[in-house]
Design a protein around this motif. Structure first.
Motif, short mmCIF file in Angstrom:
data_model
loop_
_atom_site.label_atom_id
_atom_site.label_comp_id
_atom_site.label_asym_id
_atom_site.label_seq_id
_atom_site.Cartn_x
_atom_site.Cartn_y
_atom_site.Cartn_z
N THR A 106 -2.30 -10.26 16.97
CA THR A 106 -3.79 -10.19 16.75
C THR A 106 -3.88 -9.93 15.34
O THR A 106 -3.20 -9.14 14.47
N ASP A 107 -4.75 -10.74 14.71
CA ASP A 107 -5.00 -10.44 13.18
C ASP A 107 -6.40 -9.50 13.16
O ASP A 107 -7.27 -9.56 13.82
N LEU A 108 -6.13 -8.67 12.14
CA LEU A 108 -7.08 -7.80 11.66
C LEU A 108 -7.80 -8.25 10.56
O LEU A 108 -7.15 -8.48 9.31
N VAL A 109 -9.18 -8.46 10.43
CA VAL A 109 -9.73 -8.90 9.39
C VAL A 109 -10.81 -7.81 9.14
O VAL A 109 -11.75 -7.18 9.66
N LEU A 110 -10.58 -7.47 7.73
CA LEU A 110 -11.82 -6.55 7.16
C LEU A 110 -12.30 -7.53 5.72
O LEU A 110 -11.85 -7.77 4.76
N LEU A 111 -13.77 -7.70 5.97
CA LEU A 111 -14.35 -8.68 4.95
C LEU A 111 -14.98 -7.45 3.94
O LEU A 111 -15.58 -6.35 4.40
N ARG A 112 -15.29 -8.20 2.92
CA ARG A 112 -16.06 -7.58 1.69
C ARG A 112 -17.39 -7.04 2.07
O ARG A 112 -18.02 -6.00 1.33
N ASP A 113 -18.12 -7.83 3.04
CA ASP A 113 -19.37 -7.31 3.43
C ASP A 113 -19.44 -6.15 4.56
O ASP A 113 -20.68 -6.00 5.03
N GLY A 114 -18.45 -5.73 4.63
CA GLY A 114 -17.94 -4.50 5.47
C GLY A 114 -17.60 -4.91 7.03
O GLY A 114 -17.52 -3.83 8.04
N ARG A 115 -17.66 -6.17 7.53
CA ARG A 115 -17.45 -6.46 8.84
C ARG A 115 -15.84 -6.30 9.00
O ARG A 115 -14.87 -6.50 8.39
N VAL A 134 -5.10 -9.36 8.13
CA VAL A 134 -3.68 -8.65 8.30
C VAL A 134 -3.10 -9.70 9.34
O VAL A 134 -3.51 -9.48 10.35
N THR A 135 -2.14 -10.42 8.97
CA THR A 135 -1.75 -11.35 10.20
C THR A 135 -0.82 -10.58 11.20
O THR A 135 0.22 -9.78 10.70
N THR A 147 0.61 -1.29 0.02
CA THR A 147 -0.07 0.12 0.00
C THR A 147 0.67 1.44 -0.21
O THR A 147 0.44 2.54 -0.31
N GLY A 148 2.08 1.04 0.24
CA GLY A 148 2.78 2.45 0.32
C GLY A 148 2.60 3.06 1.57
O GLY A 148 3.14 4.22 1.82
N HIS A 149 2.13 2.63 2.80
CA HIS A 149 1.58 3.03 4.01
C HIS A 149 2.55 2.45 5.01
O HIS A 149 2.57 1.33 5.12
N PRO A 150 2.98 3.21 5.86
CA PRO A 150 3.85 2.58 7.13
C PRO A 150 2.65 1.79 7.88
O PRO A 150 1.53 2.18 8.13
N VAL A 151 3.03 0.60 8.40
CA VAL A 151 2.33 -0.32 9.22
C VAL A 151 3.20 -0.71 10.30
O VAL A 151 3.88 -1.61 10.26
N ARG A 152 3.13 0.01 11.48
CA ARG A 152 3.83 -0.39 12.57
C ARG A 152 2.94 -0.73 13.78
O ARG A 152 3.52 -1.24 14.87
N ASP A 153 1.58 -0.59 13.71
CA ASP A 153 0.67 -1.14 14.87
C ASP A 153 -0.81 -1.36 14.14
O ASP A 153 -0.89 -1.03 13.16
N LEU A 154 -1.48 -1.60 15.12
CA LEU A 154 -2.92 -1.93 14.53
C LEU A 154 -3.71 -0.65 13.73
O LEU A 154 -4.34 -1.01 12.76
N ASP A 155 -3.41 0.18 14.41
CA ASP A 155 -4.18 1.56 13.81
C ASP A 155 -3.62 1.52 12.42
O ASP A 155 -4.54 2.02 11.35
#
Ligand code: PLP
Length: 281
Positions: free
Chosen positions: A194-203, A184-185, A156-164
């Motif tokens: 902690t895994d972050l899940v973004l589902l295509r139905d918006g969840r 995101v594992t 994504t070209g975005h820094p990813v250092r924490d869950l936010d």
């Protein structure tokens, strides 16, 4: 002795990935994971690697004519219920796999992409110059993507250092590809993964894991994405499939055989080693 493996229904799954001679990652790990879930695995090898538990020492892409022919011949005889894509090893392989999926769209088939860019030991497994092929040709063809924090940042070209930051970058990806489900594992950065899940139905969901204290962590991304595919194809709801994939990897880490002097392999066949554990998967 009673056989512990009983196939209820042999679902065909494919892994399209690299070959790791030390069997911790790549197609070998994927095939073991499929077997542990009672699926029948086929493979199309994108690249050979030279590696052991201490690191990756070399890579060699497989000729794209061979890769293309493998996909075509498998498709006409052993069509998959699901496809897991792992290490592609080069732009040509990524373009070949993307074109294959595009010309053979089948909405009953699930495609999970583990975007392998670098080994944990630091070796590049996909060139940065080929990222646009991943983004523009392959991503529109997949249903699920399972990056770790570092892979999400590069994609994504975005820094990813924490869950936010993972959520900000993840939303950028799912907004660009509205058909995509994202996991995101978190195992690479946090002591409580902690895994972050973004589902295509918006969840949006968070899955808290148990940190397992072991050096046998080779191929965790491969095993996670392969299990996710197995559980999705078996008909589980996406949230249950993610939970089961996490559970499977935690079990494989806990039961790791302790091989090699570096980052050793997990025990991917753990549910088959003890018939009583069959009910755990
Ligand atoms: N080698 C191959 C063939 C792989 O597919 C992968 C990961 O998917 C790796 C190496 C990297 O594994 P790890 O991240 O455990 O170093």
């Amino acid at each position: 002795m009673q056989p512990s493996l009983q196939r209820k229904k042999a679902q065909i799954l494919w892994t399209v990935a690299g070959f790791d001679p030390s069997s911790g990652a790549g197609v070998t790990a994927d095939l073991m994971t499929f077997a542990a879930h009672g699926a029948f695995g086929c493979s199309a090898i994108t690249a050979l690697t030279v590696q052991n538990t201490l690191g990756v020492y070399g890579t060699q892409p497989v000729d794209t004519g061979i890769l293309q022919a493998t996909l075509d011949r498998l498709a006409e005889d052993l069509p998959p219920a699901g496809v897991k894509i792992g290490m592609l090893g080069g732009v040509e392989a990524a373009a070949t796999v993307a074109a294959f999926l595009r010309t053979r769209r089948d909405h009953r088939r699930v495609v999970v992409l583990d975007p392998v860019l670098r080994s944990s030991s630091g070796r590049e497994l996909y060139p940065e110059a080929g990222l646009d092929v991943l983004r523009h040709e392959l991503l529109p063809e997949v249903d699920w993507i399972t990056p770790n924090h570092a892979e999400l940042a590069v994609l994504t070209g975005h820094p990813v250092r924490d869950l936010d930051e993972a959520e900000t970058a993840g939303r950028r990806l799912t907004e660009t590809y509205p058909g995509l489900n994202l996991v995101v594992t978190g195992g690479d950065l946090e002591t409580q993964p902690t895994d972050l899940v973004l589902l295509r139905d918006g969840r949006r969901l968070l899955f808290q894991g148990q940190h397992v204290d072991t050096t046998s962590t080779h191929g965790t991304g491969c095993a996670f994405s392969s299990t996710l595919l197995c559980r999705l194809v078996a008909g589980f709801d996406p949230t249950e499939a993610v939970a089961q994939a996490k559970h499977f990897v935690e079990g494989a880490l806990r039961k790791a055989p302790g091989l090699g002097a570096g980052r050793g392999p997990m025990e991917l066949l753990w549910p088959l080693l003890d018939p009583d554990l069959q009910s755990e998967i």
